[in-house]
Design an enzyme around this catalytic site. Structure first.
Site, short mmCIF file in Angstrom:
data_model
loop_
_atom_site.label_atom_id
_atom_site.label_comp_id
_atom_site.label_asym_id
_atom_site.label_seq_id
_atom_site.Cartn_x
_atom_site.Cartn_y
_atom_site.Cartn_z
N ASP A 1 -10.99 127.92 3.91
CA ASP A 1 -12.02 128.70 4.61
C ASP A 1 -12.84 127.73 5.47
O ASP A 1 -13.11 126.61 5.03
CB ASP A 1 -12.92 129.39 3.59
CG ASP A 1 -13.75 130.51 4.19
OD1 ASP A 1 -13.68 131.64 3.66
OD2 ASP A 1 -14.46 130.26 5.18
N THR B 1 -16.15 147.08 9.66
CA THR B 1 -16.11 148.24 10.56
C THR B 1 -16.69 147.82 11.91
O THR B 1 -17.71 147.13 11.98
CB THR B 1 -16.93 149.39 9.95
OG1 THR B 1 -16.43 149.65 8.65
CG2 THR B 1 -16.82 150.66 10.78
N SER C 1 -5.64 141.31 3.57
CA SER C 1 -6.79 142.12 3.98
C SER C 1 -6.37 143.58 4.10
O SER C 1 -5.22 143.87 4.39
CB SER C 1 -7.28 141.67 5.36
OG SER C 1 -7.46 140.29 5.43
N GLU D 1 -4.31 144.66 -1.84
CA GLU D 1 -4.91 144.36 -3.14
C GLU D 1 -5.51 145.63 -3.75
O GLU D 1 -6.19 146.37 -3.06
CB GLU D 1 -6.02 143.31 -2.93
CG GLU D 1 -6.62 142.79 -4.21
CD GLU D 1 -5.54 142.34 -5.17
OE1 GLU D 1 -4.85 141.36 -4.89
OE2 GLU D 1 -5.37 143.00 -6.23
N LEU E 1 -7.19 145.49 -6.93
CA LEU E 1 -8.16 145.18 -7.98
C LEU E 1 -9.49 145.84 -7.68
O LEU E 1 -9.85 146.04 -6.51
CB LEU E 1 -8.35 143.66 -8.12
CG LEU E 1 -9.08 142.91 -7.01
CD1 LEU E 1 -10.59 142.99 -7.12
CD2 LEU E 1 -8.67 141.45 -7.05
N CYS F 1 -15.36 149.00 0.03
CA CYS F 1 -14.04 149.53 0.37
C CYS F 1 -13.99 151.02 0.68
O CYS F 1 -13.40 151.43 1.67
CB CYS F 1 -13.07 149.23 -0.75
SG CYS F 1 -13.07 147.48 -1.16
N PHE F 2 -14.57 151.84 -0.22
CA PHE F 2 -14.31 153.28 -0.11
C PHE F 2 -14.73 153.86 1.23
O PHE F 2 -13.93 154.47 1.93
CB PHE F 2 -15.00 154.03 -1.25
CG PHE F 2 -14.25 153.96 -2.55
CD1 PHE F 2 -13.00 153.36 -2.61
CD2 PHE F 2 -14.78 154.49 -3.71
CE1 PHE F 2 -12.30 153.29 -3.80
CE2 PHE F 2 -14.09 154.43 -4.91
CZ PHE F 2 -12.85 153.83 -4.96
N LYS G 1 -15.51 152.40 4.02
CA LYS G 1 -14.82 151.74 5.13
C LYS G 1 -13.37 152.25 5.26
O LYS G 1 -12.90 152.56 6.35
CB LYS G 1 -14.83 150.23 4.87
CG LYS G 1 -14.15 149.40 5.92
CD LYS G 1 -14.47 147.94 5.72
CE LYS G 1 -13.51 147.31 4.77
NZ LYS G 1 -12.57 146.37 5.26
N ARG H 1 -22.80 145.60 -1.53
CA ARG H 1 -22.37 146.21 -0.27
C ARG H 1 -22.22 147.73 -0.41
O ARG H 1 -21.58 148.20 -1.34
CB ARG H 1 -21.05 145.59 0.20
CG ARG H 1 -21.26 144.19 0.76
CD ARG H 1 -19.96 143.53 1.11
NE ARG H 1 -19.17 143.23 -0.08
CZ ARG H 1 -17.94 142.73 -0.05
NH1 ARG H 1 -17.36 142.50 1.11
NH2 ARG H 1 -17.29 142.48 -1.17
C1 UGA Z 1 -12.03 150.06 -5.17
C2 UGA Z 1 -10.72 150.57 -5.80
O1 UGA Z 1 -11.00 151.13 -7.09
C3 UGA Z 1 -9.73 149.41 -5.95
O2 UGA Z 1 -8.50 149.90 -6.46
C4 UGA Z 1 -9.50 148.78 -4.58
O3 UGA Z 1 -8.63 147.67 -4.68
C5 UGA Z 1 -10.82 148.29 -4.04
O4 UGA Z 1 -11.73 149.42 -3.92
C6 UGA Z 1 -10.59 147.66 -2.70
O5 UGA Z 1 -10.14 148.36 -1.79
O6 UGA Z 1 -10.72 146.44 -2.58
P1 UGA Z 1 -14.21 148.75 -6.06
O7 UGA Z 1 -14.82 149.21 -4.77
O8 UGA Z 1 -14.29 147.33 -6.44
O9 UGA Z 1 -12.63 149.12 -6.07
O10 UGA Z 1 -14.88 149.57 -7.27
P2 UGA Z 1 -14.61 151.02 -7.94
O11 UGA Z 1 -14.49 150.82 -9.40
O12 UGA Z 1 -13.53 151.76 -7.28
O13 UGA Z 1 -16.00 151.76 -7.70
C7 UGA Z 1 -16.41 152.20 -6.40
C8 UGA Z 1 -17.69 153.04 -6.51
O14 UGA Z 1 -17.41 154.31 -7.09
C9 UGA Z 1 -18.78 152.41 -7.37
O15 UGA Z 1 -20.03 152.60 -6.74
C10 UGA Z 1 -18.69 153.20 -8.65
O16 UGA Z 1 -19.88 153.21 -9.37
C11 UGA Z 1 -18.33 154.58 -8.13
N1 UGA Z 1 -17.69 155.47 -9.13
C12 UGA Z 1 -16.49 155.11 -9.67
C13 UGA Z 1 -18.30 156.65 -9.47
O17 UGA Z 1 -19.39 156.99 -8.97
N2 UGA Z 1 -17.68 157.48 -10.38
C14 UGA Z 1 -16.48 157.15 -10.94
O18 UGA Z 1 -15.96 157.95 -11.76
C15 UGA Z 1 -15.89 155.94 -10.58
#
Ligand code: UGA
Length: 446
Positions: A17, A74, A111, A142, A144, A257-258, A260, A327
């Protein structure tokens, strides 16, 4: 990369990096991110076959396989602003790889990127090649999740590898399959064409986000009718076709992630003229924004229609537990709205530091300097709650389940309102202790 280094001691993994501070932190005892279990993995492999360096050129030159893991924020301007991914870092990485490479290299997109980026990478690589280098491009998204990253990597549901159907493409896929195959059972290694792999990543996140927005939309109906959203989620999730995970109603999903990725999917659909499909997925983000606003509206309504001059304690600022990542955290929007209502806000999070909280709020448009008197970051939950008119729980940290609730109740102003955005506090006990509790998806009337 640390997990690959740990599982394959005979491979040399170089993480490169340009950012010196970041690399310095990766080489120290204070890693730049908090992730349970990561310290041990890094410690085991670092210095053995895991190297962190700022010498990016040398790292590219000496490697046979290069994982491009740069940010894809974004776009903030121009065509697709607010929705499309900005691929400038992907492009500059590809140009650099083309410039310094010799021989044959496999370039892996790690990415999260919109569909067909691999072909852009391939075009840049092949039209800028010097030194007679040849390239094969793979997609290896990915999956995770933060907070559970180590377990997700050690025992993944699946590893997805997309590649070109040509014979050199198949060889490249096989080379990556061989690496993951050291610890992941072969039937969990899914190989596809490049576009399916790229699209599957966006779609997986869109489906996960959709589940949360679906249950959050139902939480509002539960509050209006007297049904309990946790009971509904349990009953619905018991259907094996639906399943129990990701049905936890909350103040709104956050994370990098979500939002975006769903917006990327929306943009992709729009670009292909699929208006209805774009609108359908856009609602997943729309409901999430509404859920965050709705939470603050409930607070305002409950506190006799004004928060002006009132002290609100906020427990949790991270977007989920077991991470220091903020984030897109729902807490940013909720705190911004509370401050706009002229409330005083005291914030406690076990892992997020004060500078991050202030910076996030500033970036959200809050004039943090002007609000010096109305914004306080506390080092424990009890000082945050002392003298507060209301308490709001915004992250589901385990330690919030163990709070000394009688102590908090006696230190708060009365009525002691509690707004549990994560349903982590014991509702019945709160009532017994004399709080006025509100939990997402539970009616105030029953
Ligand atoms: C998410 C995906 O779960 C991963 O599989 C993916 O690899 C990742 O994005 C990515 O694209 O890099 P992440 O954002 O780290 O992972 O966390 P999540 O566990 O998915 O939680 C996302 C949000 O949803 C959090 O704010 C969590 O509190 C919320 N959430 C989750 C709820 O409000 N209710 C639920 O039942 C589950």
């Amino acid at each position: 990369m640390s997990m690959i280094a740990r599982q394959c001691p005979d491979l040399r993994v170089t993480v490169a990096d340009f950012n010196e501070d970041r690399i310095k932190a990766w080489n120290s005892d204070e890693l730049p991110i908090y992730e349970p279990g990561l310290d041990e993995i890094v410690e085991e492999a670092r210095g053995r076959n895991l190297v962190f360096t700022t010498d990016v050129r040398q790292a590219i030159e000496s490697s046979e396989m290069i994982f491009v893991s740069v940010g894809t924020p974004t776009k903030a301007h121009g065509i697709g602003a607010g929705r499309a991914a900005d691929l400038k870092y992907i492009e500059s990485a590809a140009r650099l790889i083309a410039e310094v490479s010799h021989g044959h290299k496999i370039v892996v997109e790690k990415s999260t990127i919109p569909v067909k980026t691999a072909s852009a990478i391939r075009t840049i690589l092949t039209s800028n090649t010097r030194n007679g280098a040849t390239f094969e491009v793979l997609s290896n998204p990915e999956f995770l999740a933060e907070g559970t990253a180590i377990e997700d990597l050690r025992d993944p549901d699946r590893i997805l590898i997309g590649g070109d159907p040509s014979s050199s493409g198949r060889d490249a896929v096989e080379a990556l399959v061989e690496i993951y195959g050291r610890w992941v059972p072969r039937d969990r290694l899914i190989t596809t064409n490049l576009w399916s792999s790229e699209l599957s990543k966006l779609v997986a996140n869109a489906f996960l986000a959709q589940r949360i927005s679906s249950i959050n939309s139902i939480s509002a109906l539960c509050e209006a009718t007297g049904a309990d959203v946790d009971e509904v989620a349990r009953a619905v999730g018991a259907d094996s076709r639906i399943g129990p995970k990701f049905l936890k109603a909350s103040v709104g999903f956050g994370g990098s992630c979500f939002k975006k990725d769903v917006l990327n999917l929306v943009y992709l659909c729009e670009s292909f003229g699929l208006r209805e499909v774009a609108d359908y997925w856009y609602q997943v983000v729309g409901i999430n924004e509404w859920q965050k606003r709705r939470f603050v509206e409930t607070m305002v309504r409950t506190l006799f229609n004004t928060l002006s001059g009132k002290r609100i304690a906020v427990l949790g600022f991270a977007f989920k537990k077991d991470t220091d990542d903020t984030r897109e955290s729902a807490a940013i929007q909720v705190c911004t709205d509370l401050l706009a209502e002229h409330a005083s806000v005291t914030i406690y999070d076990p892992r997020v530091d004060e500078a991050t909280i202030r910076q996030d709020l500033e970036e959200a448009g809050v004039d943090v300097g002007d609000l010096a008197e109305r914004l306080e970051v506390c080092s424990d939950p009890y000082s945050a709650a002392a003298g507060a008119h209301a308490l709001a729980v915004l992250t589901e940290w385990d330690e919030f389940r163990e709070l000394d609730l009688p102590r908090i109740q006696s230190d708060m102003l009365k009525p002691a309102f509690v707004f549990d955005g994560r349903s982590v506090l014991p509702y019945e006990e709160l009532k017994r202790l004399g709080f006025e509790p509100f939990t997402i998806g539970r009616s105030l009337r029953v």
